[in-house]
Scaffold this active site. Structure first.
Site, PDB file in Angstrom:
ATOM      1  N   LYS A  74      63.529  34.586 -13.833  1.00 33.86           N
ATOM      2  CA  LYS A  74      62.527  35.423 -13.185  1.00 33.86           C
ATOM      3  C   LYS A  74      63.196  36.632 -12.520  1.00 33.86           C
ATOM      4  O   LYS A  74      64.264  36.501 -11.910  1.00 33.86           O
ATOM      5  CB  LYS A  74      61.774  34.587 -12.143  1.00 33.86           C
ATOM      6  N   SER A 150      53.268  34.062  -8.955  1.00 31.26           N
ATOM      7  CA  SER A 150      54.031  35.236  -9.326  1.00 31.26           C
ATOM      8  C   SER A 150      54.978  35.013 -10.506  1.00 31.26           C
ATOM      9  O   SER A 150      55.590  35.960 -10.990  1.00 31.26           O
ATOM     10  CB  SER A 150      54.842  35.718  -8.119  1.00 31.26           C
ATOM     11  N   SER A 174      53.444  29.942  -6.637  1.00 38.10           N
ATOM     12  CA  SER A 174      53.874  30.789  -7.747  1.00 38.10           C
ATOM     13  C   SER A 174      54.494  30.064  -8.932  1.00 38.10           C
ATOM     14  O   SER A 174      54.750  30.691  -9.959  1.00 38.10           O
ATOM     15  CB  SER A 174      54.861  31.851  -7.235  1.00 38.10           C
TER      16      SER A 174
END
Length: 493
Positions: A74, A150, A174
């Protein structure tokens, strides 16, 4: 290696074939890169390709329990030395990581081949993945909808068959939100189990954690073993880990569990019938499997908790903006309007109000502990309805105009006290009101893909455990996976 063969394998399966010499390390990697090049133009899941780095590692030879498995990380806190970490923000477009973060080092030590970084909203502050810096990521099950946030880029890539697992993180849902949106398994580990180093002692008062999103439960268990294997002596504390590997614990029967469930939004906001059905269907399945299941929920003021969570969330945004401006010379316009408004509002909060709100986190933790004294797990929706259309959470134009004026006049702090501001904050949390409790309390939680809506979109359900409950969650998830398999479901991409 053909895509069909590649897609049929999870991370553990790929690693087993590589270890036996039945696959060369570059074969799965080439299949992953080919799949990424095929679908990423439609998904926008990967924002920083790292193909050459991965190929170089594969040629040099890798070792470890997951050697040869293609992997994505990520683009937020998961630093890979010498490559960009932008956090989804224009303000960090020139930032290059100086060293690996501890969690990335654990993945590399395990032999994973990292070949790209995935999209995230600016600083991970939203439950959708639509940063202005990189553009929106789309859900492989329906490109008009969000994969959540996210960790939306990671979830979209896993669901689309680019990788069997990808790096993720969770400060307010997330990991669980995108897993629920994309038909995947997402485990948020408990507070302190994983390192946030070397840049941080802990994220967000310990409410946020690193982790992964996977197609199979055994991959999440194997990766949890990998992430907990590395020692970080600079961390704030050491959390006790089980003597038995998580991969083995996940294979054990969970026993007869007491599970309380609710589909009532803690904010008092509407919950779509699909989310209610998802929970009721899960409760029925759990009953069939021999668990004791009944309606129950912790005694918590959900609105007050949301306000206290958002106060801390805003303070994190303010500190992040200030640090980036101080260290990198970014201008205010380099940050998105919503981030600037959130940060501006947070700057008006007095220290005693901040600490009072933080102290109330203790009350929420003890209320959830009282619930867990009666029940092993809490079952809720992850989302209050199906995955939202892309753009659904965009700040309306009138509010954007008002926001720009407010910032220019230095009145963001005053605006934050108005009913309109408070209403907008609650509106932004209303699609995902169930996930923050596990972050505030530091409890492990997971999203399990047990439901599909009538329109064909995934909609996961959440389980929250008590302290040290990761083995229980993994064992139950494996039982549910066996009863209602999901890993072979493939989106019509």
């Amino acid at each position: 290696m053909e895509y069909a063969e590649y897609r049929s394998l999870d991370a553990v399966g790929i690693a087993e074939l590589v270890a036996k010499g039945e696959l060369a390390p570059d074969e799965p990697l080439n299949a992953a890169i080919a799949r990424a090049e095929e679908v990423n133009g439609r998904l926008n899941a990967i924002v920083h390709p790292m193909h050459d780095l991965a190929r170089e590692r594969a040629r040099a030879g890798v070792s470890g329990p997951l050697a040869g498995v293609p992997f994505l990380i990520k683009d937020l806190t998961q630093d890979y030395a010498g490559t960009p970490t932008t956090g989804g923000s224009r303000a960090l477009r020139g930032h290059v990581a100086a060293e690996h973060s501890v969690v990335v080092r654990s993945w590399l030590d395990a032999g994973l081949l990292v070949f790209g970084k995935t999209n995230t909203p600016e600083f991970g502050t939203k439950s959708v993945t639509e940063p202005e810096a990189h553009g929106p990521t789309r859900n492989p099950w329906n490109l008009a909808h969000t994969p959540g946030g996210s960790s939306g880029g990671s979830a979209a890539a896993v669901a689309a068959g680019v990788v069997p697992a990808a790096g993720a993180s969770d400060g307010g849902g997330s990991i669980r939100i995108p897993a629920a949106c994309c038909g995947l398994f997402g485990l948020k580990p408990g507070r302190g189990l994983l390192s946030c180093g070397p840049g941080y002692a802990e994220y967000f008062h310990g409410a946020a954690t690193e982790g992964v999103i996977t197609r199979t439960v055994r991959d999440s268990a194997a990766l949890l073993d990998v992430m907990t294997a590395i020692d970080d002596p600079g961390g704030p504390y050491r959390t006790a880990k089980p003597d038995t590997p998580y991969a083995e614990l996940a294979r054990r029967e969970p026993g007869r569990l007491r599970i309380g469930f609710t589909s009532r939004s803690p904010l008092g906001t509407p919950v779509d019938a699909e989310a209610v059905t998802a929970v009721e269907s899960a409760a029925a399945l759990l009953t069939e499997l021999g668990h004791d299941v009944e309606p129950a929920e912790p005694e918590i003021d959900g609105v007050r908790m949301a306000q206290d969570f958002l106060m801390m969330w805003g303070a994190e945004a303010a500190a992040t903006v200030a640090r980036i401006r101080r260290e990198g010379g970014a201008r205010p316009r380099d940050f998105e309007l919503d981030t600037r408004l959130l940060a501006g509002a947070a700057r008006s909060v007095r220290a005693e109000a901040y600490l009072t709100a933080l102290e109330r986190w203790n009350g929420y933790t003890r209320a959830l502990a009282a619930f867990h004294a009666r029940y092993d797990l809490l079952l809720t929706p992850v989302l209050s309805g199906p995955p939202l259309p892309v753009g659904a959470l965009d700040t309306p134009l009138p509010l954007r105009l008002v926001g720009e004026i407010t910032l220019r006049l230095g009145l963001a702090g005053h605006a934050a006290k108005t009913p309109m501001w408070q209403k907008q904050l609650i509106a932004n949390l209303a699609p995902v009101p169930f996930t923050q409790l596990a972050n505030i309390t530091g409890r492990p939680a997971m999203s399990v893909p047990l439901h599909t809506t009538t329109s064909g979109l995934p909609l996961g359900v959440q389980f929250v455990a008590g302290l040290g409950g990761e083995p229980t969650l993994l064992a139950l998830a494996a039982q549910l996976e066996a009863a209602r398999p999901w890993a072979d479901a493939e989106p019509p991409l």
